[in-house]
Write a protein that holds these residues in place. Structure first.
Motif, PDB file in Angstrom:
ATOM      1  N   ALA A  99      42.506  34.498  36.508  1.00 10.25           N
ATOM      2  CA  ALA A  99      41.735  35.394  36.012  1.00 10.25           C
ATOM      3  C   ALA A  99      41.289  36.624  37.594  1.00 10.25           C
ATOM      4  O   ALA A  99      40.504  36.771  36.925  1.00 10.25           O
ATOM      5  N   GLY A 100      41.664  35.584  38.601  1.00 16.40           N
ATOM      6  CA  GLY A 100      41.145  36.776  39.808  1.00 16.40           C
ATOM      7  C   GLY A 100      41.722  37.773  39.458  1.00 16.40           C
ATOM      8  O   GLY A 100      40.905  38.894  40.211  1.00 16.40           O
ATOM      9  N   LEU A 101      43.298  37.923  39.349  1.00 14.12           N
ATOM     10  CA  LEU A 101      43.977  39.325  39.008  1.00 14.12           C
ATOM     11  C   LEU A 101      43.008  40.590  38.001  1.00 14.12           C
ATOM     12  O   LEU A 101      43.055  41.086  37.868  1.00 14.12           O
ATOM     13  N   ALA A 102      42.354  39.595  36.801  1.00 11.81           N
ATOM     14  CA  ALA A 102      41.357  39.991  35.315  1.00 11.81           C
ATOM     15  C   ALA A 102      40.429  40.816  36.343  1.00 11.81           C
ATOM     16  O   ALA A 102      39.740  42.128  35.661  1.00 11.81           O
ATOM     17  N   ILE A 103      39.966  40.408  37.431  1.00  8.64           N
ATOM     18  CA  ILE A 103      38.730  41.222  37.781  1.00  8.64           C
ATOM     19  C   ILE A 103      39.030  42.443  38.714  1.00  8.64           C
ATOM     20  O   ILE A 103      37.832  42.931  38.866  1.00  8.64           O
ATOM     21  N   LEU A 104      40.017  42.479  39.117  1.00 11.08           N
ATOM     22  CA  LEU A 104      39.951  44.107  39.262  1.00 11.08           C
ATOM     23  C   LEU A 104      40.211  44.974  38.278  1.00 11.08           C
ATOM     24  O   LEU A 104      40.502  45.436  38.419  1.00 11.08           O
ATOM     25  N   PRO A 105      39.671  46.048  39.819  1.00 13.22           N
ATOM     26  CA  PRO A 105      39.358  47.578  39.164  1.00 13.22           C
ATOM     27  C   PRO A 105      41.157  48.532  38.746  1.00 13.22           C
ATOM     28  O   PRO A 105      41.383  49.829  39.659  1.00 13.22           O
ATOM     29  N   VAL A 106      41.684  47.550  37.777  1.00 13.35           N
ATOM     30  CA  VAL A 106      43.308  47.952  37.316  1.00 13.35           C
ATOM     31  C   VAL A 106      42.625  49.619  36.865  1.00 13.35           C
ATOM     32  O   VAL A 106      43.897  50.524  37.167  1.00 13.35           O
ATOM     33  N   HIS A 107      41.717  49.720  36.586  1.00 15.98           N
ATOM     34  CA  HIS A 107      41.367  51.540  35.692  1.00 15.98           C
ATOM     35  C   HIS A 107      41.986  52.315  36.104  1.00 15.98           C
ATOM     36  O   HIS A 107      41.894  53.554  35.756  1.00 15.98           O
ATOM     37  N   ASN A 128      39.158  54.585  30.909  1.00 21.16           N
ATOM     38  CA  ASN A 128      38.314  54.172  31.811  1.00 21.16           C
ATOM     39  C   ASN A 128      36.469  53.127  31.074  1.00 21.16           C
ATOM     40  O   ASN A 128      35.736  53.101  31.510  1.00 21.16           O
ATOM     41  N   SER A 129      37.105  53.402  29.386  1.00 22.53           N
ATOM     42  CA  SER A 129      35.713  53.025  28.933  1.00 22.53           C
ATOM     43  C   SER A 129      35.423  51.981  28.683  1.00 22.53           C
ATOM     44  O   SER A 129      36.355  50.571  29.363  1.00 22.53           O
ATOM     45  N   ARG A 130      34.356  50.788  28.373  1.00 26.40           N
ATOM     46  CA  ARG A 130      34.228  49.173  28.763  1.00 26.40           C
ATOM     47  C   ARG A 130      35.265  48.464  28.126  1.00 26.40           C
ATOM     48  O   ARG A 130      35.889  47.742  28.046  1.00 26.40           O
ATOM     49  N   ALA A 131      35.420  48.832  26.832  1.00 25.62           N
ATOM     50  CA  ALA A 131      36.227  48.678  26.066  1.00 25.62           C
ATOM     51  C   ALA A 131      37.525  48.507  26.547  1.00 25.62           C
ATOM     52  O   ALA A 131      38.293  47.188  25.755  1.00 25.62           O
ATOM     53  N   TYR A 132      38.273  49.300  26.906  1.00 27.98           N
ATOM     54  CA  TYR A 132      40.069  49.307  27.515  1.00 27.98           C
ATOM     55  C   TYR A 132      39.553  48.397  28.759  1.00 27.98           C
ATOM     56  O   TYR A 132      40.446  47.227  29.014  1.00 27.98           O
ATOM     57  N   ARG A 133      38.674  48.283  29.053  1.00 27.02           N
ATOM     58  CA  ARG A 133      38.461  47.760  31.028  1.00 27.02           C
ATOM     59  C   ARG A 133      38.291  46.368  30.446  1.00 27.02           C
ATOM     60  O   ARG A 133      39.755  45.455  30.186  1.00 27.02           O
ATOM     61  N   LYS A 134      37.636  45.755  29.025  1.00 31.21           N
ATOM     62  CA  LYS A 134      37.922  44.292  28.373  1.00 31.21           C
ATOM     63  C   LYS A 134      39.010  43.877  28.383  1.00 31.21           C
ATOM     64  O   LYS A 134      39.594  42.529  27.998  1.00 31.21           O
ATOM     65  N   PHE A 135      39.917  44.278  27.415  1.00 30.75           N
ATOM     66  CA  PHE A 135      41.172  44.708  27.050  1.00 30.75           C
ATOM     67  C   PHE A 135      41.854  44.520  27.659  1.00 30.75           C
ATOM     68  O   PHE A 135      43.077  43.070  27.804  1.00 30.75           O
ATOM     69  N   ARG A 136      41.606  44.878  29.240  1.00 34.23           N
ATOM     70  CA  ARG A 136      42.975  45.165  30.195  1.00 34.23           C
ATOM     71  C   ARG A 136      42.849  43.472  31.098  1.00 34.23           C
ATOM     72  O   ARG A 136      43.617  42.807  31.094  1.00 34.23           O
ATOM     73  N   VAL A 137      41.687  43.426  30.906  1.00 35.66           N
ATOM     74  CA  VAL A 137      40.892  41.645  31.156  1.00 35.66           C
ATOM     75  C   VAL A 137      42.107  40.522  30.468  1.00 35.66           C
ATOM     76  O   VAL A 137      42.589  39.515  30.914  1.00 35.66           O
ATOM     77  N   ASN A 138      41.333  41.476  29.420  1.00 30.49           N
ATOM     78  CA  ASN A 138      42.109  40.144  27.865  1.00 30.49           C
ATOM     79  C   ASN A 138      43.992  39.981  28.350  1.00 30.49           C
ATOM     80  O   ASN A 138      44.454  38.878  27.850  1.00 30.49           O
ATOM     81  N   ILE A 139      44.214  40.659  28.941  1.00 31.04           N
ATOM     82  CA  ILE A 139      45.566  41.616  28.451  1.00 31.04           C
ATOM     83  C   ILE A 139      46.701  40.715  29.938  1.00 31.04           C
ATOM     84  O   ILE A 139      47.074  39.947  29.290  1.00 31.04           O
ATOM     85  N   ILE A 140      45.902  40.497  30.666  1.00 30.45           N
ATOM     86  CA  ILE A 140      46.102  39.759  31.831  1.00 30.45           C
ATOM     87  C   ILE A 140      46.247  38.178  31.671  1.00 30.45           C
ATOM     88  O   ILE A 140      47.364  37.998  32.123  1.00 30.45           O
ATOM     89  N   ARG A 141      44.675  38.047  31.254  1.00 30.02           N
ATOM     90  CA  ARG A 141      44.500  36.740  30.607  1.00 30.02           C
ATOM     91  C   ARG A 141      45.448  36.480  29.065  1.00 30.02           C
ATOM     92  O   ARG A 141      45.219  35.407  29.406  1.00 30.02           O
ATOM     93  N   ARG A 142      46.047  37.210  28.424  1.00 27.33           N
ATOM     94  CA  ARG A 142      46.642  36.395  27.445  1.00 27.33           C
ATOM     95  C   ARG A 142      45.859  35.590  26.533  1.00 27.33           C
ATOM     96  O   ARG A 142      46.195  35.016  26.010  1.00 27.33           O
ATOM     97  N   LYS A 143      44.927  36.642  26.257  1.00 29.87           N
ATOM     98  CA  LYS A 143      43.999  35.696  25.089  1.00 29.87           C
ATOM     99  C   LYS A 143      43.518  37.009  23.479  1.00 29.87           C
ATOM    100  O   LYS A 143      43.619  36.474  22.594  1.00 29.87           O
ATOM    101  N   PHE A 144      45.115  36.950  23.690  1.00 31.15           N
ATOM    102  CA  PHE A 144      45.167  37.834  22.111  1.00 31.15           C
ATOM    103  C   PHE A 144      46.087  37.115  21.670  1.00 31.15           C
ATOM    104  O   PHE A 144      47.344  36.818  22.332  1.00 31.15           O
ATOM    105  N   ASP A 145      46.000  37.274  20.136  1.00 28.29           N
ATOM    106  CA  ASP A 145      46.920  37.070  19.941  1.00 28.29           C
ATOM    107  C   ASP A 145      48.369  37.795  19.265  1.00 28.29           C
ATOM    108  O   ASP A 145      49.592  37.079  19.451  1.00 28.29           O
TER     109      ASP A 145
END
Length: 346
Positions: free
Chosen positions: A35-43, A310-327
């Protein structure tokens, strides 16, 4: 080995080390850490590697492939050459390597050679994967391709045809010979020719023989790739594991725990740091999204690839990838166990 290779190896080693550390953490510590890693500016770390899909069509019918088994539902087509060139113009500033295939057979694209040479001239190293059924071997060498992953999963027609359904082993072996001969003919040090052997129950007895074949034909490396059994099919996954998984534990990325099939997945997914561009320009989040269901934008539209990255949509995707929120993350079989590569010559 150049400076860029050293940097890439250093990054890979860091990534692997971080995942090893995360693997042994108890779950009550792992979840908050992710959860902490997910808030880093990975983009802000632009990708040095992307996959580009020239086409999602294929001419054979491999049973574990979503395309070959007709599981894929998205429209089929070919990437427009001018759109491709615009993409390369944009990403060549930061991308150093592309794999030019995803869900289809690369050499089916009528302008494969031009696509490869354009990227190579821009300083982008191109790897293509091919099933070896299409004779464009001189074109591939002339284009300056950096690496070719040439799939050949059996020494006899009986073994080979159990997986590469619809392909002819004699033709594929002849095309492999044409590829190595073209490299010698043009006196080129490229491409690095890798004979890729997917290790399965039906062919694991041919592991030694495939190295001999590689030496005979003059390839540069042989790669033994553990079979991946995705959870995309109507057949029960445990049945597929029983059908295809080799006995040799060195090449097994699955194990049984009671009624469960377990694979060794990295805790932190590498697709946070890299990307896929489908033939129509859709930017997908990872190499398991064969149907293009997880696409935060299109690289051929206004804003280009970077606009999507750099889009907001992709940033949200990356957060969910790190946190394994996708089916899809539950279906994915990305593993720590990578292909074993061996040079054919010392």
């Amino acid at each position: 080995m150049g400076l860029m290779d050293l940097k890439n190896n250093f990054r890979k080693n860091i990534y692997f080390g971080v995942n090893l550390a995360l693997e042994f953490l108890p779950s009550f510590l792992k979840a908050p850490l992710l959860a902490g890693l997910a808030i880093l500016p990975v983009h802000k770390r632009l990708p040095s590697f992307i996959m580009i899909e020239p086409t999602n069509t294929c001419n054979i019918h491999c049973p574990l492939c979503p395309v070959g088994s007709n599981v894929m539902k998205r429209k089929k087509g070919f990437m427009d050459l001018e759109n491709y060139k615009g993409l390369i113009d944009e990403v060549s500033v930061f991308v150093k390597e592309i794999v030019m295939n995803f869900a289809g057979e690369t050499l089916l694209h009528p302008q494969t050679g031009e696509m490869i040479s354009y990227a190579e001239r821009k300083g982008v190293s191109v790897t293509i994967g091919t099933n070896g059924t299409i004779d464009k071997m001189e074109e591939v060498v002339k284009a300056g391709t950096s690496e070719v992953l040439f799939a050949l999963d059996g020494l006899t027609e009986n073994t080979y045809s159990k997986y590469r359904r619809g392909a002819d082993l004699k033709t594929v072996k002849e095309n492999l010979r044409k590829l190595t001969e073209a490299k010698r003919k043009f006196g080129s040090d490229k491409p690095n020719i890798v004979l890729q052997f997917v290790v399965m129950k039906d062919n694991e007895h041919e592991i030694d023989g495939i190295m001999e074949l590689g030496r005979e034909y003059g390839v540069d490396e042989v790669a033994y790739t553990p079979v991946i059994i995705n959870d995309f099919f109507s057949t029960d996954k445990s049945d597929l594991v029983s059908r295809y998984l080799p006995e040799n534990s060195q090449f097994r990325q699955y194990k049984r725990a009671g009624n469960r099939i377990l694979e060794r997945k990295p805790t932190l997914c590498v697709w946070v740091f890299q990307s896929v561009v489908l033939f129509n320009g859709d930017v997908s989040m990872c190499c398991f999204d064969f149907d293009g269901n997880y696409t935060p934008g299109n690289a051929f539209e206004e804003g280009g690839f970077l606009g999507v990255w750099n889009s907001r949509a992709y940033r949200k995707f990356r957060v969910n990838i790190i946190r394994r929120k996708f089916d899809l993350c539950n279906q994915c079989d990305l593993s720590f166990i990578k292909p074993f590569r061996f040079k054919t010559r010392l």
